[in-house]
Design a protein around this motif. Structure first.
Motif, short mmCIF file in Angstrom:
data_model
loop_
_atom_site.label_atom_id
_atom_site.label_comp_id
_atom_site.label_asym_id
_atom_site.label_seq_id
_atom_site.Cartn_x
_atom_site.Cartn_y
_atom_site.Cartn_z
N ALA A 8 6.97 -3.88 -11.65
CA ALA A 8 7.19 -3.65 -13.09
C ALA A 8 7.23 -2.16 -13.40
O ALA A 8 8.01 -1.71 -14.26
CB ALA A 8 6.08 -4.33 -13.89
N SER A 9 6.42 -1.37 -12.70
CA SER A 9 6.44 0.08 -12.91
C SER A 9 7.78 0.68 -12.46
O SER A 9 8.31 1.61 -13.09
CB SER A 9 5.29 0.74 -12.15
N PHE A 10 8.32 0.15 -11.35
CA PHE A 10 9.63 0.60 -10.87
C PHE A 10 10.69 0.40 -11.95
O PHE A 10 11.46 1.32 -12.27
CB PHE A 10 10.01 -0.18 -9.60
N TRP A 11 10.74 -0.79 -12.53
CA TRP A 11 11.78 -1.07 -13.52
C TRP A 11 11.51 -0.36 -14.85
O TRP A 11 12.45 -0.02 -15.58
CB TRP A 11 11.92 -2.57 -13.72
N THR A 12 10.23 -0.13 -15.16
CA THR A 12 9.93 0.65 -16.37
C THR A 12 10.42 2.09 -16.20
O THR A 12 11.02 2.66 -17.13
CB THR A 12 8.42 0.63 -16.66
N ALA A 13 10.18 2.67 -15.02
CA ALA A 13 10.72 4.01 -14.75
C ALA A 13 12.24 4.00 -14.83
O ALA A 13 12.85 4.94 -15.35
CB ALA A 13 10.27 4.48 -13.37
N GLY A 14 12.86 2.92 -14.34
CA GLY A 14 14.31 2.80 -14.46
C GLY A 14 14.76 2.75 -15.91
O GLY A 14 15.80 3.33 -16.27
N ALA A 15 14.00 2.06 -16.76
CA ALA A 15 14.34 2.01 -18.19
C ALA A 15 14.29 3.41 -18.81
O ALA A 15 15.10 3.75 -19.69
CB ALA A 15 13.40 1.07 -18.92
N VAL A 16 13.36 4.23 -18.35
CA VAL A 16 13.26 5.61 -18.85
C VAL A 16 14.52 6.40 -18.46
O VAL A 16 15.08 7.17 -19.25
CB VAL A 16 12.00 6.30 -18.32
N VAL A 17 14.98 6.20 -17.21
CA VAL A 17 16.21 6.86 -16.76
C VAL A 17 17.40 6.41 -17.62
O VAL A 17 18.22 7.22 -18.06
CB VAL A 17 16.48 6.56 -15.27
N ALA A 18 17.49 5.10 -17.88
CA ALA A 18 18.58 4.58 -18.72
C ALA A 18 18.54 5.19 -20.11
O ALA A 18 19.56 5.58 -20.67
CB ALA A 18 18.49 3.06 -18.80
N PRO A 116 10.53 12.96 -13.50
CA PRO A 116 9.41 12.11 -13.08
C PRO A 116 9.77 10.63 -13.03
O PRO A 116 9.25 9.90 -12.19
CB PRO A 116 8.33 12.38 -14.13
N ALA A 117 10.67 10.18 -13.91
CA ALA A 117 11.08 8.77 -13.86
C ALA A 117 11.88 8.49 -12.60
O ALA A 117 11.69 7.45 -11.94
CB ALA A 117 11.90 8.42 -15.10
N THR A 138 21.16 5.64 -10.05
CA THR A 138 22.51 5.94 -10.49
C THR A 138 23.07 4.80 -11.32
O THR A 138 23.68 5.01 -12.38
CB THR A 138 23.42 6.20 -9.27
N ALA A 139 22.88 3.56 -10.84
CA ALA A 139 23.39 2.40 -11.57
C ALA A 139 22.72 2.28 -12.94
O ALA A 139 23.38 1.98 -13.95
CB ALA A 139 23.15 1.13 -10.76
N ILE A 140 21.42 2.53 -12.98
CA ILE A 140 20.70 2.45 -14.25
C ILE A 140 21.13 3.55 -15.20
O ILE A 140 21.24 3.36 -16.42
CB ILE A 140 19.18 2.48 -13.99
N ALA A 175 10.99 3.78 -28.57
CA ALA A 175 9.61 3.41 -28.91
C ALA A 175 9.16 2.20 -28.09
O ALA A 175 8.00 2.15 -27.63
CB ALA A 175 9.52 3.12 -30.41
N ALA A 176 10.04 1.23 -27.89
CA ALA A 176 9.68 0.03 -27.13
C ALA A 176 9.38 0.38 -25.67
O ALA A 176 8.38 -0.10 -25.09
CB ALA A 176 10.80 -1.00 -27.21
N VAL A 177 10.21 1.21 -25.05
CA VAL A 177 9.99 1.59 -23.66
C VAL A 177 8.72 2.43 -23.52
O VAL A 177 7.97 2.31 -22.54
CB VAL A 177 11.21 2.34 -23.09
N ALA A 178 8.44 3.28 -24.51
CA ALA A 178 7.21 4.08 -24.47
C ALA A 178 5.97 3.20 -24.41
O ALA A 178 4.98 3.53 -23.73
CB ALA A 178 7.15 5.01 -25.68
#
Length: 423
Positions: A8-18, A116-117, A138-140, A175-178
């Protein structure tokens, strides 16, 4: 507050990149409206765009390794707060000054969060999966660009308050991703325990020449962005004949879709192939945009966007893999930040220079100038890939034949062993 697990942390970091790329590209579909309703020149538009990378440069220089010291989560949260401020400034903007200030906050926010993300995606990956993390990053990133084009195009064409609503949607998403980032682990194993202080970005001594080759390849993706993001909607409307913002957004989203597809392809390619194909594709893409203007063809614009997306994916994934692979763990964020620094510097110079030519001489002469200047840079990247990264590629293949290389990542050989390290 419960902590997120590794996945879940991996995909949350990915959401930050997006979100970082969505924030970067979010004004793309409203730039033509600012010109039509506020009378803003193309030069001003490209300066609004460039305020973002120009702000990123000192942020990356001063705070590039901040997350190595205070933690990935803390740095990301500060960055998201700045991104949120920038989005809200755009949402209530009444003139160009508000837009410029908003872009400054966006630049600060992305500068503090994206490195950092990106590193967190590596650190929350399974061992030996660095290339997978780079490809997915890259994809994200492409997903973020695609959201900017499609959501922006739809809300601009059919939603109320077309100059503002898109940015309120972005602000809610940030705000949601934060809230999710608050649930990530506070620290990771690869962070250093040394106290943070202002210091230059550190590139490991044995990796400097390789880093430069990777960084200019990485910068190629940002130069493509300097054409597609501030001028893409204008090219589609004036030269390709698109009169609907959603159609334009859909055509530009082909750029993002191809980034996603070819980022996944990039997972199975060597760094050397990524850099060489990225440079060749970038060169082809800029001249296809010129040909779009010559033929006034939506089909050619579609093709140019697709080729640009593929080239962007190879450039970005190749550069990011170089940074992650040839950095010591406690220098990783600094090396990634160094790559972003060079990329955004190229974009911060290229976009306003291109805008000034377009304002003074027109869109078509501006595209010709951009294709010539940017094309020369892509040739340099191609030469760098052939002369600097080719020895690593050959060494990796020889290691595979001799049984000395890892079967899963055959080219992952320390740069210092390749005799291409910096002084």
């Amino acid at each position: 507050m419960p902590l997120l697990g590794t996945r879940a942390s991996f995909w949350t970091a990915g959401a930050v990149v997006a979100l970082a790329l969505w924030t970067s590209a979010c004004p793309t579909m409203t730039y033509p409206l600012y010109q039509a309703e506020w009378g803003v020149s193309t030069t001003a538009i490209t300066w609004i765009f460039a305020a973002y990378p120009i702000t990123l440069i000192p942020v990356l220089i001063i705070f590039g390794d901040l997350s190595d010291h205070i933690g990935r989560r803390a740095s990301i949260l500060v960055g998201l707060a700045a991104e949120l401020t920038g989005a809200l400034l755009f949402a209530v903007a009444g003139d160009v000054v508000w837009l410029l200030i908003g872009r400054v906050f966006m630049g600060i926010g992305v500068g503090l969060s994206i490195s950092p993300a990106s590193v967190a995606m590596v650190e929350f990956s399974a061992p030996g999966k660095e290339k997978r993390a780079g490809a997915l990053s890259t994809a994200i990133s492409a997903l973020g660009i695609g959201l900017a084009m499609l959501v922006g195009g739809a809300l601009t064409e059919y939603g109320p308050f077309p100059l503002h609503l898109d940015f309120f949607v972005l602000a809610v998403s940030i705000a949601a991703v934060a809230c999710l980032v608050l649930c990530m682990p506070r620290h990771t194993a690869d962070e250093t325990k040394e106290p943070w202080r202002i210091r230059p970005i550190v590139i490991p001594r044995g990796s400097r020449v390789v880093f430069v080759a990777g960084a200019i390849a990485f910068a190629s993706s940002f130069l493509l962005g300097a054409i597609v993001l501030p001028l893409g909607a204008k090219i589609a409307h004036q030269l390709a004949g698109s009169s609907n913002a959603l159609v334009t957004g859909a055509l530009l989203s082909v750029f993002a879709a191809c980034i996603t597809v070819f980022a996944l392809v990039a997972r199975r390619m060597s760094v050397w192939h990524l850099v060489v194909l990225g440079a060749a594709g970038s060169l082809a893409a800029v001249w296809l945009f010129v040909l779009t203007g010559v033929e006034h063809s939506l089909a050619l614009f579609f093709l140019a966007s697709a080729v640009a997306g593929a080239a962007y994916a190879f450039d970005f994934a190749g550069g990011l893999t170089v940074f992650n692979r040839y950095a010591a763990p406690h220098h990783r964020a600094g090396m990634v930040s160094g790559g972003y620094l060079i990329g955004y510097a190229a974009q911060g110079v290229g976009a306003p220079a291109l805008g000034a030519v377009v304002t003074a001489h027109g869109l078509m002469p501006g595209l010709l100038t951009g294709a010539t200047a940017f094309g020369a840079f892509f040739v340099v990247v191609l030469i760098g890939g052939l002369t600097v990264l080719a020895p690593l590629h050959r060494h990796a293949n020889q290691g595979t034949v001799n049984g000395a290389a890892s079967a899963s990542v055959p080219e992952a050989v320390p740069a210092a062993d390749m005799e291409v390290g910096g002084p």
